[in-house]
Motif scaffolding. Structure first.
Motif, PDB file in Angstrom:
ATOM      1  N   SER A  20      37.717  42.873  26.347  1.00  0.00           N
ATOM      2  CA  SER A  20      37.011  42.996  27.710  1.00  0.00           C
ATOM      3  C   SER A  20      35.846  42.867  27.477  1.00  0.00           C
ATOM      4  CB  SER A  20      36.629  44.482  27.505  1.00  0.00           C
ATOM      5  OG  SER A  20      38.217  45.457  27.012  1.00  0.00           O
ATOM      6  N   GLU A  21      35.348  42.008  26.516  1.00  0.00           N
ATOM      7  CA  GLU A  21      34.081  41.640  26.855  1.00  0.00           C
ATOM      8  C   GLU A  21      34.082  40.148  27.484  1.00  0.00           C
ATOM      9  OE1 GLU A  21      30.313  39.870  23.119  1.00  0.00           O
ATOM     10  OE2 GLU A  21      32.611  40.903  22.062  1.00  0.00           O
ATOM     11  N   SER A  22      35.129  39.158  26.781  1.00  0.00           N
ATOM     12  CA  SER A  22      35.217  37.886  27.267  1.00  0.00           C
ATOM     13  C   SER A  22      35.019  37.748  28.904  1.00  0.00           C
ATOM     14  CB  SER A  22      36.299  37.658  26.923  1.00  0.00           C
ATOM     15  OG  SER A  22      36.096  37.026  24.838  1.00  0.00           O
ATOM     16  N   ALA A  23      36.165  39.400  29.580  1.00  0.00           N
ATOM     17  CA  ALA A  23      36.420  39.719  30.277  1.00  0.00           C
ATOM     18  C   ALA A  23      35.109  39.680  31.362  1.00  0.00           C
ATOM     19  CB  ALA A  23      37.981  40.298  30.912  1.00  0.00           C
ATOM     20  N   LEU A  24      34.441  40.203  30.961  1.00  0.00           N
ATOM     21  CA  LEU A  24      33.010  40.349  31.598  1.00  0.00           C
ATOM     22  C   LEU A  24      31.793  39.425  31.708  1.00  0.00           C
ATOM     23  CD1 LEU A  24      31.372  43.365  32.366  1.00  0.00           C
ATOM     24  CD2 LEU A  24      31.063  43.828  30.292  1.00  0.00           C
ATOM     25  N   LYS A  25      31.926  38.650  30.489  1.00  0.00           N
ATOM     26  CA  LYS A  25      31.277  37.668  30.446  1.00  0.00           C
ATOM     27  C   LYS A  25      31.547  37.045  31.174  1.00  0.00           C
ATOM     28  CE  LYS A  25      29.741  38.448  25.859  1.00  0.00           C
ATOM     29  NZ  LYS A  25      29.652  37.541  24.360  1.00  0.00           N
ATOM     30  N   TYR A  26      32.753  36.015  31.082  1.00  0.00           N
ATOM     31  CA  TYR A  26      33.059  35.436  31.982  1.00  0.00           C
ATOM     32  C   TYR A  26      32.909  35.896  33.752  1.00  0.00           C
ATOM     33  CZ  TYR A  26      36.891  32.668  34.416  1.00  0.00           C
ATOM     34  OH  TYR A  26      37.336  32.076  35.382  1.00  0.00           O
ATOM     35  N   PHE A  27      33.330  37.431  34.095  1.00  0.00           N
ATOM     36  CA  PHE A  27      32.902  37.714  35.697  1.00  0.00           C
ATOM     37  C   PHE A  27      31.526  37.845  36.443  1.00  0.00           C
ATOM     38  CE2 PHE A  27      31.654  41.447  37.875  1.00  0.00           C
ATOM     39  CZ  PHE A  27      32.787  41.252  39.692  1.00  0.00           C
ATOM     40  N   LEU A  28      31.077  37.827  34.994  1.00  0.00           N
ATOM     41  CA  LEU A  28      29.158  38.280  35.412  1.00  0.00           C
ATOM     42  C   LEU A  28      28.883  36.596  35.508  1.00  0.00           C
ATOM     43  CD1 LEU A  28      27.880  40.852  32.253  1.00  0.00           C
ATOM     44  CD2 LEU A  28      28.550  40.168  35.195  1.00  0.00           C
ATOM     45  N   ILE A  29      29.262  35.380  34.916  1.00  0.00           N
ATOM     46  CA  ILE A  29      28.925  33.848  34.650  1.00  0.00           C
ATOM     47  C   ILE A  29      29.197  33.807  36.454  1.00  0.00           C
ATOM     48  CG2 ILE A  29      28.950  32.004  34.072  1.00  0.00           C
ATOM     49  CD1 ILE A  29      26.811  33.637  32.784  1.00  0.00           C
ATOM     50  N   GLN A  30      30.583  33.905  36.487  1.00  0.00           N
ATOM     51  CA  GLN A  30      31.326  33.856  37.704  1.00  0.00           C
ATOM     52  C   GLN A  30      30.466  34.030  38.989  1.00  0.00           C
ATOM     53  OE1 GLN A  30      33.690  30.964  37.738  1.00  0.00           O
ATOM     54  NE2 GLN A  30      33.321  30.693  35.526  1.00  0.00           N
ATOM     55  N   PRO A  77      42.591  39.741  34.303  1.00  0.00           N
ATOM     56  CA  PRO A  77      43.685  40.358  33.891  1.00  0.00           C
ATOM     57  C   PRO A  77      44.430  39.678  33.194  1.00  0.00           C
ATOM     58  CG  PRO A  77      43.738  40.496  36.650  1.00  0.00           C
ATOM     59  CD  PRO A  77      42.965  39.258  36.354  1.00  0.00           C
ATOM     60  N   LEU A  78      44.317  37.618  33.032  1.00  0.00           N
ATOM     61  CA  LEU A  78      45.208  37.767  32.048  1.00  0.00           C
ATOM     62  C   LEU A  78      44.533  37.465  30.850  1.00  0.00           C
ATOM     63  CD1 LEU A  78      46.288  34.239  34.219  1.00  0.00           C
ATOM     64  CD2 LEU A  78      47.330  36.823  33.409  1.00  0.00           C
ATOM     65  N   ILE A  79      43.109  37.501  31.112  1.00  0.00           N
ATOM     66  CA  ILE A  79      42.290  37.633  29.692  1.00  0.00           C
ATOM     67  C   ILE A  79      42.216  39.538  29.438  1.00  0.00           C
ATOM     68  CG2 ILE A  79      40.011  38.408  28.768  1.00  0.00           C
ATOM     69  CD1 ILE A  79      38.907  36.236  30.937  1.00  0.00           C
ATOM     70  N   THR A  80      42.524  40.283  30.172  1.00  0.00           N
ATOM     71  CA  THR A  80      42.534  42.090  29.701  1.00  0.00           C
ATOM     72  C   THR A  80      43.932  42.219  29.395  1.00  0.00           C
ATOM     73  OG1 THR A  80      42.413  42.411  31.967  1.00  0.00           O
ATOM     74  CG2 THR A  80      40.170  42.825  30.578  1.00  0.00           C
ATOM     75  N   ILE A  81      44.645  40.996  28.740  1.00  0.00           N
ATOM     76  CA  ILE A  81      46.358  41.332  28.900  1.00  0.00           C
ATOM     77  C   ILE A  81      46.516  43.096  27.680  1.00  0.00           C
ATOM     78  CG2 ILE A  81      46.257  39.746  26.766  1.00  0.00           C
ATOM     79  CD1 ILE A  81      48.408  38.964  27.993  1.00  0.00           C
ATOM     80  N   LYS A  82      45.398  43.241  27.310  1.00  0.00           N
ATOM     81  CA  LYS A  82      45.742  44.016  26.426  1.00  0.00           C
ATOM     82  C   LYS A  82      44.193  44.614  26.418  1.00  0.00           C
ATOM     83  CE  LYS A  82      49.293  43.046  23.215  1.00  0.00           C
ATOM     84  NZ  LYS A  82      49.739  43.097  21.192  1.00  0.00           N
ATOM     85  N   MET A  83      44.262  46.006  25.748  1.00  0.00           N
ATOM     86  CA  MET A  83      43.127  47.241  25.562  1.00  0.00           C
ATOM     87  C   MET A  83      42.340  46.807  23.925  1.00  0.00           C
ATOM     88  SD  MET A  83      42.925  48.156  28.537  1.00  0.00           S
ATOM     89  CE  MET A  83      41.229  49.581  27.921  1.00  0.00           C
ATOM     90  N   ASN A  84      41.531  45.821  24.497  1.00  0.00           N
ATOM     91  CA  ASN A  84      40.453  45.633  23.465  1.00  0.00           C
ATOM     92  C   ASN A  84      39.630  45.217  23.581  1.00  0.00           C
ATOM     93  OD1 ASN A  84      39.793  43.826  20.880  1.00  0.00           O
ATOM     94  ND2 ASN A  84      42.400  43.469  20.587  1.00  0.00           N
ATOM     95  N   PHE A  85      38.381  45.380  22.822  1.00  0.00           N
ATOM     96  CA  PHE A  85      36.936  44.672  22.509  1.00  0.00           C
ATOM     97  C   PHE A  85      37.080  43.591  22.781  1.00  0.00           C
ATOM     98  CE2 PHE A  85      33.416  43.816  20.748  1.00  0.00           C
ATOM     99  CZ  PHE A  85      32.169  44.896  21.629  1.00  0.00           C
ATOM    100  N   TYR A  86      37.477  42.176  21.726  1.00  0.00           N
ATOM    101  CA  TYR A  86      36.476  41.173  22.144  1.00  0.00           C
ATOM    102  C   TYR A  86      37.826  40.222  23.445  1.00  0.00           C
ATOM    103  CZ  TYR A  86      36.474  40.965  17.552  1.00  0.00           C
ATOM    104  OH  TYR A  86      35.818  41.791  15.937  1.00  0.00           O
TER     105      TYR A  86
END
Length: 334
Positions: free
Chosen positions: A54-64, A43-52
């Motif tokens: 969201s992409e970083s949050a998704l990549k971070y979630f999948l790897i973790q 949630p700290l990554i997706t602080i705004k509805m932004n493509f960048y």
């Protein structure tokens, strides 16, 4: 961009996850702390509805999530297959940490973050993982894997930052390079990697706070920034040199101590790779630094306006780095 007050709860739960992981006496408790830490950072990554974001949050979630799957699997196998389980457990931690050879996700996630988010990813998120790796250092056969990861991180972190203009990617590869020094120090002393991590966190956070104050994300933006202020001209390059470990700045002190420990323990091969990678990282730090000194205009610096609040905060940020310039004087007084 700083975090809004509504996200303060996620920051507290992130810190709680770190405390649970490093203080737990069971693998289940460590896993709970790591999952709480991960779910608080997204949630700290997706602080705004932004493509960048969201992409970083998704990549971070999948790897973790992949790292957590390996972590749980290896924990369940620990009693039946201790050696294979410990190896798989260390692999999952290296993957979640972003150290080589599983570093591929770290620069990509960094590219979509703001500087405050990058500070958390490069400092707080490494604390529980490094602590658990230090727990596993009691197994002698895992020391070879840790040393291999350290040597790989040293070379990849140094070579990866050579041909990039993005400051966030430069800081990401710099973090990978510094991970090599911390990983190799785990095999020598538990207290020493904590000391190195403290120096690394202070110096890298100082640089990213300066980048956040000036809102610069690329090398061209940094070069085009206000070159008429002596504080702006000197602080960033001198802090970068400190991060690279150039004497007599603060970043040289833990590297100096680790070099002495590696020589005492006759670990000459890792030392050669670590020193070679430090020279390469200093090269792309100097590439940034030389533009500041070449574009500096003395007449405009003298006539620049004085800004007391900005001077005070920037001086406070870099006081730690410049304190160790006077360290040699202590040896003369003794």
């Amino acid at each position: 961009m700083v975090f809004p007050i509504s996200h303060l709860l996620f920051f507290f739960s992130l810190m709680l996850g770190i405390l649970i992981s490093i203080s737990s006496t069971s693998w289940f408790g460590i896993w709970i702390g790591l999952e709480l830490n991960m779910m608080s950072f997204i949630p700290l990554i997706t602080i705004k509805m932004n493509f960048y974001f969201s992409e970083s949050a998704l990549k971070y979630f999948l790897i973790q999530a992949l790292g957590s799957t390996l972590f749980v699997t290896s924990s369940c196998m620990f009693l039946s297959f201790p050696q294979m389980s410990a190896t798989l457990l260390l692999t999952s931690l290296i993957l979640k940490l972003g150290s080589a050879p599983f570093h591929f996700w770290f620069p990509q996630v960094m590219m979509g973050l703001t500087w405050p988010q990058a500070i958390i990813l490069m400092t707080f998120q490494k604390i529980p993982l490094m602590t658990i790796i230090s727990y596993l250092s009691i197994f002698p056969y895992l020391m070879q894997i840790i040393s291999f990861s350290a040597i790989s991180s040293a070379m990849i972190g140094a070579l990866g930052g050579l041909n990039t203009m993005q400051l966030r990617k430069i800081m990401a590869f710099s973090s990978i390079n510094h991970m090599s020094w911390m990983l190799i120090s785990i095999s020598i002393s538990d207290m020493f990697w904590i000391l190195y991590f403290f120096f690394y966190s202070i110096i890298s956070s100082t640089i990213m706070i300066l980048f956040n104050l000036f809102q610069t994300f690329t090398l061209s933006q940094l070069i085009k920034f206000n070159q008429t202020n002596i504080i702006h001209v000197l602080l960033i390059p001198l802090n970068l040199l400190s991060l690279g470990g150039l004497p007599p700045f603060a970043g040289f002190i833990p590297k100096w101590m680790l070099i002495q420990l590696l020589i005492d323990n006759k670990l000459f091969i890792p030392l050669i790779f670590l020193l070679s990678s430090s020279l390469i990282t200093l090269y792309f730090y100097l590439r940034i630094t030389i533009f500041f000194f070449l574009l500096m205009n003395p007449f405009m610096i003298i006539s620049s306006k004085y800004n007391p609040p900005l001077y005070f905060y920037l001086t406070l940020f870099v006081f730690f780095n410049f304190t160790f310039i006077f360290l040699p004087l202590l040896f003369l007084l003794i």
